[in-house]
Design an enzyme around this catalytic site. Structure first.
Site: not given
Length: 332
Positions: A61, A65, A69, A73, A75, A93, A206-207, A251, A253
């Protein structure tokens, strides 16, 4: 008009060749400059995943992410400073993406072997591939030669990363803006890269491995395309009122790379609205069915999509830089 001299032709050829080399990508990019680079990354990733299986999904992930964007690179790795606001604290994020410490450890080892040679962007890309392999998924060839950005974009991260409340058309549009087809979007969704956040939420939502009740409450109580038993089990965690911060496992994952995400969708057990949108009477239903019954199709398609994603808006040649520490740009 006089014909060009042999010397001028040679100079022109040398210039063009230099331009081509500046943008040259190859899986063997570090064969001479840092021959142990790939083995160092692979060893570190295998160690991290062996210690915590979820780290494999986290590194995957992290790559998404980053690429979605400004391009692949690195970033996303830049920390905020007094004069700079990076991407880490953008809603998609913040308290969600992780794996930074693994990348830092790899970079430190490579800097000791080959100073200022291997880019952070390449480390992230290779680590994502090696994570999937470590979890039993497919492999793919990673083209190397990326360079690291000297900037980041908080606003672009907040705007461009797809969230859990998107409709099917919204998902297709978000991925199309980055050059992906609907088929590639579905394949990439199967590795659980869609961000668990809602754009109207201003707090962190999100955790790692879990999602707050407020993200999927509407689905549990207001949507009809949901498995009754699945909804009942989640309602025990997520009441119709209150308990918005209660956590539920995300679910789809798994600790093993497989096609369970699509099997869940086929049974109407998608946790988020955006999940179930992929199988809800729309144009992507057939893909979900295919991937749910033929994991080899999913493996092949996701590998192709990952190659494409890894080549989004790259910095090469003399563009950007090779950071010595992935969390901050080099001093001028």
């Amino acid at each position: 008009m006089a014909s060009p001299s042999l010397f001028s032709l040679f100079c022109m050829f040398s210039f063009l060749l230099g331009m081509a080399d500046a943008h040259y990508l190859s899986p063997h990019f570090y064969k001479r400059s840092c021959p142990k680079a790939l083995s160092v990354i692979r060893t570190a990733v295998n160690k991290a995943v062996a210690k915590e299986r979820r780290m494999g999904a986290s590194l995957l992930r992290l790559h998404f992410h980053d690429c979605f964007v400004l391009g692949c690179d690195a970033s996303i790795l830049l920390d905020d400073t007094a004069n700079f606001k990076g991407e880490k604290t953008a809603d998609p994020n913040n308290n969600s993406v992780r794996g930074y410490n693994v990348i830092d450890a790899i970079k430190s080892r490579l800097e000791s072997l080959c100073p200022r040679v291997v880019s952070c962007a390449d480390i992230v890309a290779v680590a994502a591939r090696d994570s999937v392999v470590a979890l039993g998924g497919p492999t793919w060839t990673v083209q190397l030669g990326r360079r690291d950005s000297r900037t980041a974009s908080f606003s672009t991260a907040k705007r461009d990363l797809p969230g859990a409340d998107l409709s099917l058309s919204g998902l297709i549009s978000a991925f199309a803006k980055k050059g992906f087809t609907a088929k590639e979007m579905v394949a990439l969704s199967g590795i659980n890269i869609i961000t668990a956040f809602r754009r109207k939420e201003k707090k962190r939502t999100h955790t790692i491995g879990k999602a707050h009740c407020k993200l999927f409450r509407d689905r549990l109580y207001n949507e009809t395309n949901i498995n009754d038993g699945f909804a009942r089990s989640k309602r025990k965690i997520c009441p119709s009122e209150g308990g918005g911060e209660n956590l539920s496992a995300m679910d789809g994952t798994p600790d093993v790379f497989d096609n369970i995400y699509f099997r869940h969708l086929k049974d109407y057990k998608g946790l988020f609205h955006s999940d179930q949108q992929l199988y809800s009477g729309g144009s992507t239903d057939s893909l979900v069915l295919s991937y749910s019954t033929h994991p080899t199709y999913f493996f092949a398609d996701v590998a192709k999509a990952m190659v494409k994603m890894g080549n989004l808006s790259l910095l090469t040649g003399t563009q950007g830089e090779i950071r010595t520490k992935c969390r901050k740009i080099n001093r001028s």
